[in-house]
Design an enzyme around this catalytic site. Structure first.
Site, mmCIF file in Angstrom:
data_model
loop_
_atom_site.group_PDB
_atom_site.id
_atom_site.type_symbol
_atom_site.label_atom_id
_atom_site.label_comp_id
_atom_site.label_asym_id
_atom_site.label_seq_id
_atom_site.Cartn_x
_atom_site.Cartn_y
_atom_site.Cartn_z
ATOM 1 N N TRP A 115 -89.528 -18.790 -79.288
ATOM 2 C CA TRP A 115 -89.453 -17.469 -78.681
ATOM 3 C C TRP A 115 -90.495 -16.545 -79.304
ATOM 4 C CZ3 TRP A 115 -86.655 -16.901 -74.424
ATOM 5 C CH2 TRP A 115 -85.583 -17.777 -74.211
ATOM 6 N N LYS A 118 -91.150 -17.606 -73.887
ATOM 7 C CA LYS A 118 -90.745 -18.894 -74.471
ATOM 8 C C LYS A 118 -91.889 -19.889 -74.302
ATOM 9 C CE LYS A 118 -86.908 -22.132 -74.846
ATOM 10 N NZ LYS A 118 -85.564 -22.524 -74.352
ATOM 11 N N THR A 133 -81.096 4.102 -61.551
ATOM 12 C CA THR A 133 -81.987 3.346 -62.426
ATOM 13 C C THR A 133 -82.417 2.077 -61.708
ATOM 14 O OG1 THR A 133 -82.193 2.270 -64.588
ATOM 15 C CG2 THR A 133 -80.017 2.217 -63.566
ATOM 16 N N GLU A 151 -78.200 3.988 -68.870
ATOM 17 C CA GLU A 151 -76.754 3.768 -68.883
ATOM 18 C C GLU A 151 -76.057 4.388 -70.089
ATOM 19 O OE1 GLU A 151 -78.524 0.358 -66.461
ATOM 20 O OE2 GLU A 151 -79.073 1.574 -68.198
#
Length: 560
Positions: free
Chosen positions: A451, A446, A189, A336
Site C-alpha cells: 500500500w 496498491k 456532499t 458529515e
C-alpha cells in the site's frame, strides 16, 4: 439499564433549549460597535445585524415560510448569507446552502430532493436558476439578491428584491422556542458515484459545535487562533459546511467579520490589508492561489492565522506560507461531521522538541477536540491499536455528527455501521491522540501487494523546487496492479520530467520515508490540476484524464 439519580425540577423551571438564536444574543452584548463588512460596499454593526435578521424573518414569514419548510440560498459569501444562517433556522425552517459550483443537473437534483419551498437567488445566478426553474417540483417563491443598482430580474414567482423587502419589514420579531433537535441546516456532499447526498444538522448540534470550536481555537495556547479581538474573513464558501461553522462562532463572540463575496484574489488581498484581517480558513488550493497571484507578490502577510482543512496540509505549503508571514494550522473534518473533529495541538513534549518535529505535528490532522471520540478499525470493524503505525479506517463519535443522509436509509446505515460514523479515511492514531490521515480508502495505491499513500507522495513531491502543485493517483498496471502517477503544475520558468522527479525522491527512499516502488514512473505536466466544487483535488476526474492521455499517447506524459 444503569439506574441513575434523577431529580424532578421545579414546576416553574425553564427548560432551556439549545437553539441558534442563543448564539446571536452574545455578539451585540460584547461589542455593539464591531462591524460586519461586505466587500467594499457595506458595513453593519451588531445591533444592525440583529435588526436585519428580524426583518428577514418577517419577510420570510410574510412569504408563507412555515416551521419545517426548507429555504434555499444561492449567494456568494456575504452579510446576506450570514443573516440567512440565523433568520431561517430561528423561525423553525431549514436553510439549504446550495453549492453553486455543482453542475445545473446536480443543483436541480439537490433542490428537488431537499424539497425547497423558497429560494433566495443572487443576480449572478439568475441565468442558472432560469435554466432549471421549469423542472423544480416544490419551489413556490423566489427572492432576488443584488449588489448593483438593478433591483429586478426575470424570476418565477418573485416576491421582491432582498434589500427593498427588508427596508419595508418590521425590525422586531419574537423568535419562538421549539425542540432543540429540530433540523436547522442541510446541504449536499458529492461522492465518486451517484447523486449528491444530503446531510443535515440540528440546532443542538450546531450550538454544541460552535461552543467546541470557539473553545479549541481560543483556548489551546499552543495554537491560539481565534479571539474576540481577531478580524475574521472566510475563504471557505459559506455553502460548504456553513463555512466550517466559524460564522456562528464569530457572531457569538462579537468579532469583526469581513465577507468577500465572490473569491477574487485582488479583492481578498485588498480586504485583508484594509480591514486588517487576522484569521481565515481555506483548503490548500485556495491558499496556493492567493500566494501565487500577482497582487500578493512581495506582500508580507505577517499576523495572518489560517486553518487549513478539506485536504492534507503538506510541509512545502506550510513553509511557503510561513516565509510570507502566515501561520498555518491543520484541522480535520468532513461534510458529515459539521465539520470540526480535530486540530493541531503542540503539547509540552512537542513544544520542547525540534522545529522539524513541531512542523510535523502542525501539519497533521491533529488531536480530537473536546466531546469527540476517534478510533481506527479494520475491514471487519475490529478496533486497532493506537500505536502510531497501525493503519485502519477512522471512525468517529461526537454530538454534532450528521445522523444520516436525508431520505437515504441504506447509505445512512452504511455511514453509521456499528454505531460509529465511518469516514472513509485511512489513518493512524498515536499515544498522544494524534490523528494522521494517510489517505482516502478509495485513493490508496496498491502496487505489487504493498500500500502506498498518495498523500505522503504528494507531500514529498511538493518539496521539489520546480513543483507548484501536485496530485498523485494510482493507475492500472498489468504487472503491479497499480502504479503511482503524478500530475504536476510547475513554477514559472522551471522544468521537470520523470527522471528529475526520481532523483528528487531517491533521498527519501534512502532515509526510509518511502519504498523505491513508490516513485512514480509516469508524470504529466499540466497548467492546472482538476479541482472539485470546493477546491479539493478531483482525483476521480484526474484518473479519467490520465486514461484518455495514455490512450492518445499524449505529449503531456513523461516516462522513466
Amino acid at each position: 439499564m444503569l439506574q441513575t439519580r434523577i431529580i424532578k425540577p421545579a414546576e416553574g423551571a425553564y427548560a432551556y433549549p439549545l437553539l441558534i438564536k442563543r448564539l446571536l444574543m452574545s455578539g451585540s452584548r460584547y461589542e455593539k460597535t464591531r462591524e460586519i463588512v461586505y466587500r467594499d460596499q457595506l458595513r453593519l454593526t451588531y445591533p444592525q445585524l440583529n435588526e436585519r435578521i428580524a426583518r428577514l424573518a418577517n419577510v420570510l414569514t410574510e412569504a408563507g415560510v412555515k416551521a419545517g419548510d426548507t429555504v434555499a440560498v444561492m449567494d456568494w459569501d456575504s452579510h446576506r448569507y450570514l443573516e440567512c444562517m440565523f433568520a431561517i433556522p430561528m423561525i423553525g425552517a431549514v436553510v439549504h446552502t446550495i453549492n453553486v459550483r455543482l453542475s445545473p443537473e446536480q443543483i436541480l437534483y439537490t433542490m428537488n430532493h431537499a424539497e425547497d419551498r423558497v429560494v433566495l437567488v443572487n443576480s449572478d445566478f439568475v441565468g442558472l436558476y432560469q435554466a432549471i426553474a421549469g423542472q423544480l417540483t416544490t419551489v413556490d417563491k423566489t427572492l432576488l439578491l443584488t449588489d448593483g443598482p438593478d433591483k429586478t430580474a426575470e424570476l418565477p414567482n418573485l416576491v421582491g428584491e432582498y434589500e427593498q423587502l427588508l427596508a419595508a419589514a418590521s425590525p422586531r420579531y419574537d423568535f419562538p422556542d421549539f425542540d432543540e433537535n429540530s433540523v436547522a441546516t442541510t446541504f449536499y456532499t458529492t461522492g465518486t458515484t451517484g447523486n449528491p447526498k444530503g446531510v443535515y444538522f440540528t440546532h443542538r448540534q450546531l450550538v454544541l459545535h460552535t461552543l467546541a470550536e470557539a473553545s479549541v481555537t481560543g483556548s489551546i495556547d499552543s495554537v491560539r487562533l481565534l479571539g474576540s479581538n481577531d478580524v475574521y474573513m472566510p475563504i471557505t464558501p459559506m455553502f460548504h459546511v456553513h463555512a466550517w461553522g466559524i460564522p456562528y462562532a464569530a457572531t457569538m463572540l462579537g468579532m469583526k467579520q469581513v465577507y468577500p463575496g465572490r473569491y477574487e484574489p485582488d479583492m481578498l488581498i485588498k480586504l485583508w490589508r484594509e480591514e486588517k484581517v487576522t484569521f481565515s480558513h481555506c483548503v490548500p488550493t485556495i491558499l496556493q492561489m492567493l500566494l501565487n497571484c500577482p497582487t500578493s507578490q512581495g506582500q508580507d502577510f505577517g499576523g495572518w492565522k489560517i486553518i487549513i482543512g478539506g485536504s492534507a496540509l503538506n510541509r512545502s505549503l506550510y513553509q511557503a506560507a510561513l516565509a510570507r508571514g502566515i501561520q498555518l494550522t491543520a484541522a480535520y473534518g468532513m461534510s458529515e461531521t459539521c465539520p470540526l473533529i480535530s486540530a493541531a495541538h503542540l503539547n509540552d513534549e512537542l513544544q520542547a522538541g525540534s522545529e522539524d518535529e513541531r512542523v510535523t505535528y502542525r501539519i497533521k490532522a491533529g488531536v480530537p477536540v473536546p466531546l469527540v471520540e476517534a478510533a481506527i478499525v479494520d475491514g471487519d470493524g475490529n478496533f486497532l491499536p493506537a500505536d502510531g503505525e497501525t493503519q485502519g479506517e477512522l471512525v468517529l463519535r461526537a454530538p454534532w455528527l450528521t445522523m444520516g443522509y436525508f431520505k437515504e436509509a441504506e447509505k445512512s446505515e452504511e455511514l453509521w455501521q456499528g454505531g460509529w460514523l465511518h469516514t472513509g479515511d485511512v489513518a493512524t492514531l498515536d499515544g498522544m491522540g494524534y490523528i494522521d490521515i494517510r489517505d482516502r480508502i478509495k485513493d490508496v495505491i496498491k502496487t505489487g501487494g504493498e500500500w502506498i499513500s498518495s498523500l505522503d507522495l504528494e507531500d514529498l513531491v511538493s518539496r521539489h523546487p520546480a513543483v507548484r502543485e501536485v496530485a498523485v493517483v494510482g493507475v492500472a498496471d498489468p504487472q503491479w496492479g497499480e502504479r503511482p502517477f503524478a500530475l504536476l503544475v510547475v513554477r514559472e520558468g522551471q522544468v521537470i520530467d520523470a527522471k528529475a522527479l526520481k532523483e528528487h525522491l531517491k533521498p527519501f527512499v534512502e532515509q526510509g520515508h518511502i519504498n523505491k516502488w513508490a516513485i512514480p514512473s509516469q508524470i504529466a505536466v499540466v497548467t492546472e490540476i482538476p479541482k472539485t466544487s470546493v477546491g479539493k483535488l478531483d482525483k476521480k476526474r484526474i484518473r479519467q484524464d490520465i486514461v484518455q492521455w495514455q490512450a492518445s499517447n499524449s505529449a503531456f506524459l513523461s516516462t522513466l
